[in-house]
Write an enzyme that holds these catalytic residues in place. Structure first.
Site, PDB file in Angstrom:
ATOM      1  N   GLU A 293      55.602  44.322  44.786  1.00 16.09           N
ATOM      2  CA  GLU A 293      55.254  42.891  44.707  1.00 16.09           C
ATOM      3  C   GLU A 293      53.831  42.800  45.221  1.00 16.09           C
ATOM      4  O   GLU A 293      53.529  43.222  46.339  1.00 16.09           O
ATOM      5  CB  GLU A 293      56.223  42.057  45.540  1.00 16.09           C
ATOM      6  CG  GLU A 293      56.094  40.551  45.279  1.00 16.09           C
ATOM      7  CD  GLU A 293      55.171  39.877  46.270  1.00 16.09           C
ATOM      8  OE1 GLU A 293      54.095  39.417  45.832  1.00 16.09           O
ATOM      9  OE2 GLU A 293      55.508  39.805  47.456  1.00 16.09           O
ATOM     10  N   CYS A 327      51.474  35.282  49.453  1.00 14.65           N
ATOM     11  CA  CYS A 327      51.181  35.647  48.066  1.00 14.65           C
ATOM     12  C   CYS A 327      51.614  34.541  47.115  1.00 14.65           C
ATOM     13  O   CYS A 327      51.183  34.501  45.966  1.00 14.65           O
ATOM     14  CB  CYS A 327      51.849  36.964  47.706  1.00 14.65           C
ATOM     15  SG  CYS A 327      53.568  37.082  48.215  1.00 14.65           S
TER      16      CYS A 327
END
Length: 543
Positions: A293, A327
């Site tokens: 990720e 993020c």
């Protein structure tokens, strides 16, 4: 443990403590913060169940109060990484054969320990070491990590229960074997829960792990390792190494026993790891699993029918909570001209209420960015906004490193929808706005979908149901987690499994069966109770 088909406790999301004035949780957390602020601890490596001190130490200081020395962290190199790999390989034989119920019990116990005794410690460590507020630490270091432990066990149970059909006379068994070798877990600074989940999810499935925490988050990682040890994790199952990321990664990726990489961090770093694995692919015993990720340039898209108050609050929370160091943080806004002036007023009013400072003062909404490197990077983007004629600073834009690494919540307008501020990941409290003419709505959707390489999270605000359905279809691949009338942050384990595609990662959805299944190598076993004893088939007989 006896050979039983154990019934597991059903997973549930951990309730969030609000730490309101006068509550016992608040008082205990403040006491823990004071105690831990008065101590300077040593952080060793953790290899084969033993604390390893190299004598090569790096200071760990609070980002919001650089004068506060939290710890001295021992750092290793190639030798210690090799030792960690050997410890993982040595533990693999027994751990990979340990019954699931015994493995699950360890992580369920870790969840209970974190929900009780460890909660104030890990929350305080995350506040001090990563400059999170009490609320941000609570939803991360406590609740989300507890949820990962509990829901991962449930996901594993579902994998083990997924068995093939067995026609009369045969018995077919699906075995979810651990991977052969070791898993290399590389974790980020911004979420203690991710740091705990990336090594523990493969370990739950019988794998052994070499864990490299981010250098900026070794303080909380130290207590996560203590938590897992106290929960009964056997020596060598998870081995934690500190030191140069490139040195540790080069050693780990050079070993033929590398079975997988579980990664959260920057897109460029993950690409580099994948490239190295690709170049060495012939040297590995198996094809390593690559689960990552990575970055995001997350959008909020406002339709002319959007609720202004809900939109404004979502933008401020989504862009500025934890200093924008998520993020999933809201980083670019597409606003219709018909709404923008009213929205702008609301944003300025809300941001004026934000207080920034030491997170031990619970009145503060924001703390500091993580370190000097982040501060300098964000400051460079702010300077770009001040000097580029295509940009104007609406509010904020200031930064100070006098006591800690503080950056003001900043809103920037740009006339260029393809400006760097609309395309590049900043990882700080910066929201860039491009206003579209209402009649250019379709073009704005196209730009939202195509102007960045990322596809992690996104949000769409509208009261018009047809507009919602159209945008959800038009932006289908623009985000792995898509929010309707909500901020693009705050995914909850078991409710919104998290991950994105394109340059945002492999989209294996942490906390779901999709992720847990990546850490097993299935074997199918067929037993024939009535095996044939003659060569000929019936069709071969004469008429």
């Amino acid at each position: 443990m006896q050979d039983v088909l154990a019934s597991l406790p059903p997973p549930k999301n951990e309730p969030i403590s609000n730490y309101a004035p006068g509550t016992a949780d608040r008082n205990l957390l403040k006491q823990t913060l004071a105690r831990m602020s008065s101590e300077t601890i040593e952080i060793p490596l953790f290899i084969g169940g033993k604390a390893v001190k190299t004598g090569i130490v790096r200071e760990v200081r609070a980002p919001h109060r650089q004068a506060l020395l939290l710890a001295r962290c021992h750092e290793g190199g190639a030798k210690e990484t090799e030792q960690a790999i050997e410890a993982a390989l040595g533990a693999w034989r027994e751990w990979s054969r340990t019954p699931f119920a015994e493995r699950a019990a360890i992580f369920l116990k870790a969840a209970e320990l974190l929900a009780t005794n460890y909660r104030p410690t890990l929350n305080a460590a995350t506040m001090l070491g990563q400059s999170k507020t009490a609320h941000q630490a609570e939803i991360d270091a406590a609740c989300e990590l507890i949820d990962f432990f509990r829901f991962n066990v449930e996901c594993a149970r579902r994998i083990y229960l997924d068995q093939p059909a067995s026609p009369s006379g045969t018995w077919n068994i699906g075995e979810a074997r651990p991977l052969e070798g070791f898993v290399f877990a590389v974790t980020p600074f911004n979420f203690t829960a991710i740091a705990g989940n990336l090594p523990s999810a493969p370990a739950l499935m019988g794998n052994t792990v070499v864990w490299k925490p981010a250098q900026a988050a070794v303080y909380s990682a130290h207590f996560v390792m203590q938590l897992l040890t106290d929960a009964g994790l056997p020596p060598g199952v998870i081995n934690m190494v500190h030191g140069s990321p490139s040195v540790i990664a080069d050693v780990a990726l050079s070993r033929p026993e590398l079975a997988g990489i579980h990664f959260t961090g920057s897109t460029d770093v993950f690409r580099g790891l994948c490239k190295t694995v690709g170049n060495r692919i012939g040297s590995y015993r198996n094809f390593p699993r690559l689960v990552g990720e990575t970055g995001g340039k997350d959008f909020v898209f406002a339709h002319p029918s959007a609720d202004l108050d809900a939109l404004a609050v979502a933008l401020v929370r989504g862009a500025f909570e934890y200093q924008g160091q998520k993020c999933s943080a809201a980083s670019r806004l597409y606003a219709p001209a018909s709404l923008y002036l009213a929205l702008k007023e609301r944003l300025i009013a809300l941001i004026s209420q934000i207080k920034i400072g030491d997170v031990a003062d619970f009145r503060h909404f924001m703390g500091a960015v993580i370190d000097r490197r982040a501060f300098d990077k964000i400051s460079a983007y702010l300077e770009l906004a001040r000097t580029d004629p295509a940009c104007s600073v609406v509010t904020g834009g200031g930064a100070s490193d006098e006591a800690g690494f503080f950056v003001e919540p900043t809103v920037i307008e740009t006339t260029d929808p393809l400006h760097r501020l609309m395309r590049e990941e900043i990882f700080g409290p910066v929201l860039t706005v491009w206003t579209y003419a209402d009649e250019d709505y379709e073009r704005a959707l196209e730009l939202c979908d195509t102007s960045t390489p990322y596809a992690l999270t996104g949000a769409f605000f509208a009261r018009d149901r047809r507009a919602i359905e159209h945008a959800a279809t038009r932006l289908r691949y623009a985000a792995g987690n898509f929010y309707i009338n909500d901020k693009p942050t705050g995914a909850v384990v078991g409710q919104q499994p998290f991950g994105g595609a394109r340059a945002s990662g492999t989209n294996d959805k942490a906390g779901s069966v999709l992720n847990i299944a990546r850490w097993v190598s299935p074997r199918i076993i067929k037993e024939n109770f009535t095996p044939p004893t003659e060569l000929a088939y019936p069709f071969m007989s004469e008429e």
